[in-house]
Design a protein around this motif. Structure first.
Motif, PDB file in Angstrom:
ATOM      1  N   ALA A   1      -4.694   7.847   6.597  1.00 49.97           N
ATOM      2  CA  ALA A   1      -3.379   7.351   6.191  1.00 49.97           C
ATOM      3  C   ALA A   1      -2.688   6.643   7.351  1.00 49.97           C
ATOM      4  CB  ALA A   1      -2.520   8.508   5.696  1.00 49.97           C
ATOM      5  N   HIS A   2      -1.722   5.810   7.015  1.00 49.39           N
ATOM      6  CA  HIS A   2      -1.007   5.080   8.061  1.00 49.39           C
ATOM      7  C   HIS A   2      -0.430   6.042   9.097  1.00 49.39           C
ATOM      8  CE1 HIS A   2       1.436   2.061  10.045  1.00 49.39           C
ATOM      9  NE2 HIS A   2       2.331   3.018  10.148  1.00 49.39           N
ATOM     10  N   GLY A   3      -0.612   5.686  10.374  1.00 47.01           N
ATOM     11  CA  GLY A   3      -0.067   6.475  11.468  1.00 47.01           C
ATOM     12  C   GLY A   3      -0.967   7.578  11.971  1.00 47.01           C
TER      13      GLY A   3
ATOM     14  N   ALA B 268      -1.398  11.861   9.516  1.00 47.94           N
ATOM     15  CA  ALA B 268       0.043  11.613   9.551  1.00 47.94           C
ATOM     16  C   ALA B 268       0.651  11.869   8.170  1.00 47.94           C
ATOM     17  CB  ALA B 268       0.317  10.169   9.977  1.00 47.94           C
ATOM     18  N   LYS B 269       1.960  12.064   8.142  1.00 43.78           N
ATOM     19  CA  LYS B 269       2.671  12.241   6.876  1.00 43.78           C
ATOM     20  C   LYS B 269       2.741  10.901   6.146  1.00 43.78           C
ATOM     21  CE  LYS B 269       5.703  15.819   8.793  1.00 43.78           C
ATOM     22  NZ  LYS B 269       7.117  16.147   9.142  1.00 43.78           N
ATOM     23  N   LYS B 270       2.486  10.934   4.859  1.00 44.29           N
ATOM     24  CA  LYS B 270       2.540   9.720   4.046  1.00 44.29           C
ATOM     25  C   LYS B 270       3.915   9.570   3.394  1.00 44.29           C
ATOM     26  CE  LYS B 270      -0.906   8.518   1.487  1.00 44.29           C
ATOM     27  NZ  LYS B 270      -1.961   8.495   0.456  1.00 44.29           N
ATOM     28  N   GLY B 271       4.159   8.366   2.884  1.00 50.65           N
ATOM     29  CA  GLY B 271       5.357   8.148   2.087  1.00 50.65           C
ATOM     30  C   GLY B 271       6.532   7.542   2.831  1.00 50.65           C
ATOM     31  N   HIS B 272       6.320   7.042   4.034  1.00 50.40           N
ATOM     32  CA  HIS B 272       7.442   6.519   4.812  1.00 50.40           C
ATOM     33  C   HIS B 272       7.305   5.038   5.165  1.00 50.40           C
ATOM     34  CE1 HIS B 272       9.189  10.507   5.108  1.00 50.40           C
ATOM     35  NE2 HIS B 272       7.978  10.957   5.366  1.00 50.40           N
ATOM     36  N   LEU B 273       6.296   4.382   4.599  1.00 51.75           N
ATOM     37  CA  LEU B 273       6.186   2.930   4.738  1.00 51.75           C
ATOM     38  C   LEU B 273       7.203   2.252   3.833  1.00 51.75           C
ATOM     39  CD1 LEU B 273       2.318   2.391   4.622  1.00 51.75           C
ATOM     40  CD2 LEU B 273       3.797   1.748   6.538  1.00 51.75           C
ATOM     41  N   LYS B 274       7.733   1.120   4.271  1.00 51.96           N
ATOM     42  CA  LYS B 274       8.591   0.335   3.402  1.00 51.96           C
ATOM     43  C   LYS B 274       7.713  -0.427   2.413  1.00 51.96           C
ATOM     44  CE  LYS B 274      12.479  -0.164   6.569  1.00 51.96           C
ATOM     45  NZ  LYS B 274      13.374  -1.098   7.276  1.00 51.96           N
TER      46      LYS B 274
END
Length: 222
Positions: free
Chosen positions: A131-133, A141-147
């Protein structure tokens, strides 16, 4: 009337003071940071300068052929705080290499921090460490914080070997010790000798997709 004018003048003074205070705080928050991309050309960078280009104040990867390859800073960095903005295109995949050598796979011989549109349907079965980050293969990394795709994201990466902290759009999405995380083996089951490295190049690791970067600045901590 005089009282009204006095009130307006006082209000204007307070508002002006707030603006000055905000500007001072912003400048203080950027104290010690240096830009590592001049916005005009790729001076100070090495690698695939064909697929990666300087355009309109951005580093833009537009793969000419294959994966697009990698672009690295000429300089090596140890402990640092890196701040930058990035814009993804649908399904885009890239990576931020840290403590990387100029040769070999930075995800293993250095460390790769995922830069990825992990909301894309094609990544529905994505592993946590992809996942991103995420520190690829090592720390999820925790998901769900991309714009939403197409908007600009702000990211801050703090590295004090062997600890790392990543803040995405104001939210901490990863924090910890990558050597501790891998002491009983990595999540992906692969060897990651680059986890031991405390110094190296910073780079963008292309995967054949269009991604844009801007406002890259760094503060060295050692």
């Amino acid at each position: 009337m005089k009282q009204h004018m006095s009130y307006l003048a006082a209000a204007g003074f307070v508002f002006g003071s707030l603006l000055l205070t905000s500007a001072a705080l912003w400048q203080e928050g950027e104290k010690g940071f240096k830009r590592i991309f001049n916005g005009k050309n790729l001076k100070g960078w090495v690698g695939n300068t064909e697929s990666y280009q300087a355009k309109d104040g951005m580093i833009v990867i537009e793969p000419v052929k294959g994966s697009g390859g990698n672009l690295y800073t000429e300089k090596e960095y140890g402990d640092f705080i890196l701040r930058f903005e990035f814009q993804l295109t649908p399904g885009a995949n890239n990576g931020l290499g840290i403590h990387a050598p100029l040769e070999g796979n930075a995800a293993y011989l250095g460390k790769e921090l995922q830069i990825l549109d992990d909301t894309a349907e094609k990544y529905a079965n994505l592993k946590d460490y992809q996942a991103h980050g995420s520190v690829y293969g090592v720390m999820p990394a925790k998901k769900g914080h991309l714009k939403p795709v197409g908007e600009w994201n702000q990211q801050e990466v703090t590295v004090v070997h062997p600890t790392i902290k990543i803040v995405l759009n104001g939210t901490v999405i990863l924090e910890g010790d990558y050597l501790e995380a891998a002491k009983n083996g990595t999540i992906d089951g692969e060897d990651h000798p680059g986890l031991q490295r405390s110094r190296g190049h910073i780079g963008f690791l292309g995967h054949g997709d269009v991604v844009r970067f801007r406002n890259l600045r760094i503060k060295e901590l050692n």
